[in-house]
Design an enzyme around this catalytic site. Structure first.
Site, PDB file in Angstrom:
ATOM      1  CE1 TYR A   1      41.815  52.005  27.843  1.00  0.00           C
ATOM      2  CE2 TYR A   1      43.269  53.670  26.882  1.00  0.00           C
ATOM      3  CZ  TYR A   1      43.023  52.357  27.247  1.00  0.00           C
ATOM      4  OH  TYR A   1      43.980  51.400  27.029  1.00  0.00           O
TER       5      TYR A   1
ATOM      6  CB  SER B   1      47.442  52.886  27.372  1.00  0.00           C
ATOM      7  OG  SER B   1      47.120  53.571  26.192  1.00  0.00           O
TER       8      SER B   1
ATOM      9  CD  GLU C   1      44.679  57.223  23.604  1.00  0.00           C
ATOM     10  OE1 GLU C   1      43.794  58.003  23.937  1.00  0.00           O
ATOM     11  OE2 GLU C   1      45.327  57.360  22.561  1.00  0.00           O
TER      12      GLU C   1
END
Ligand code: NDP
Ligand code: GDR
Length: 326
Positions: A151, A127, A129
């Site tokens: 996460y 990701s 992120e």
């Protein structure tokens, strides 16, 4: 006929990917968790040809059983605790599923393939992120990772573990660093779907307020249907590798609000939108924009749906769903 096994089949990407692979003539298997998963019915209705196996990323023997019973050529590991805001409140659970779950799946594939580790091709859902507090713009495959949430940290673990299994055991393992991708199937907790649903309901007179967090964050948003094609393309390459998948354009939450409300004829959304600290995050990812030139050159991949088209299709789908009472 090639065979694929998908974890996270009940999620947004799992559904699109399963549809794509069925169209390509694959036998498609999915791992579904829980003793009475409410989304089982949705998968069985939308995708009656998919074979479901009970399993959980925290339970190695269930994954080994799913591998044995499906005997896949390709494994797509999409299962995760995927909501960033929730990951602060459930950091251990997020780590067990989103981080250690990747190791459990990789190890299950390694044990399943025995002395022929390249026999099963593996995709890991990494990701944007992971870039978090970004160290350069735009972000590409070699940009330094600086995650900003439990996460994000978990995804970094899964990303490097995937690379490590490729380098240690010669597995055909690929990591797709996907930037945000959305669709009418996006969970309602994510910002784009939260807005498209609220806009539909406000325009139909069913809701009068939308309560939001940080409106200044910027994301590189694409359409999920385009992004699952990139996952498949990665596993068709001669070797495993890592690829950024993104549109290369970034927009703020305010831009999304402008287009979504504008689509139903509301030019000024400020009377409807209120900000509340409950939706602010302990650490924010301010601005993401991806450089997908490697995917364009090696995979021949490019996004098809533009940002205004994405917003319009999401609002239209929520208008229809609300009117039909779905
Ligand atoms: P969703 O949240 O829609 O789906 C997540 C899936 O993971 C669901 O099927 C869920 O099953 C499953 N899952 C949760 N916990 C477990 C567990 N313990 N064992 C097995 N499966 C589990 O996510 P998306 O479809 O949007 O994303 C797919 C993947 O891609 C995720 O890994 C996500 O982190 C990653 N990603 C997503 C991006 C995006 O913009 N959408 C961008 C980059 C990466 P259940 O229905 O039972 O809860
Ligand atoms: P993100 O998606 O955290 O980027 O992760 P999300 O849509 O949750 O947030 C995007 C940005 O919007 C801001 N925001 C709000 N977010 C939510 N959910 N609700 C609000 O009310 C709200 N108001 C403002 C957030 O602060 C944030 O800046 C998604 C997930 O799919 C991950 O699994 C995936 O890895 C990344 O995208 C790429």
């Amino acid at each position: 006929m090639p065979t694929a096994l998908i974890t996270g089949i009940t999620g947004q990407d799992g559904l699109y990917l399963a549809e794509l692979l069925l169209e390509k003539g694959y036998a498609v298997h999915g791992v579904i968790r829980g003793q009475n998963n409410p989304k089982r019915e949705l998968v069985e209705r939308l995708l009656p040809d998919v074979h479901l196996h009970n399993g959980d990323l925290t339970d190695m023997s269930s994954l080994l059983r799913a591998l044995r019973d499906s005997d896949p050529d390709e494994v797509y590991n999409l299962g995760a605790v995927s909501f960033v805001a929730y990951s602060w409140e459930n950091a251990h659970l997020t780590t067990d599923v989103t981080a250690k779950g990747v190791l459990t799946m990789l190890e299950a594939v390694r044990l399943h393939t025995g002395d022929d580790p390249g026999r099963v091709r593996f995709y890991q859902a990494s990701s944007s992120e992971m870039f978090g507090k970004v160290q350069e713009t735009p972000q590409h495959e070699r940009t330094l990772l600086w995650p900003r949430s439990p996460y994000g940290v978990s995804k970094v673990f899964g990303h490097y573990m995937t690379i490590n299994y490729r380098e240690s055991y010669g597995m055909h393992a690929s990591s797709g660093i996907l930037f945000n991708h959305e669709s009418p199937r996006r969970g309602p907790e994510f910002v784009t779907r939260k807005i498209s649903r609220a806009v539909a309901r406000i325009s139909l007179g069913l809701q009068d307020e939308l309560v939001m967090g940080n409106l200044d964050a910027e994301r590189d948003w694409g359409f999920a249907g385009d992004y699952v094609e990139a996952m498949w393309l990665m596993l068709q390459q001669p070797q495993g590798d890592d690829f950024v998948i993104a549109t290369g354009q970034t927009h703020s939450i305010r831009d999304f609000l402008d287009l979504a409300f504008g689509h139903v004829g509301i030019a000024d959304w400020t009377p409807y939108v209120r900000q509340d600290p409950q939706f602010m995050r302990p650490a924010e990812v301010d601005r993401l924009v991806g450089d997908a030139s490697k995917a364009r050159e090696v995979l021949g991949w490019k996004p098809r749906v533009s940002f205004p088209e994405l917003v319009a299709l999401m609002v239209d789908a929520d208008l229809e769903a609300t009117q039909q009472g779905w």
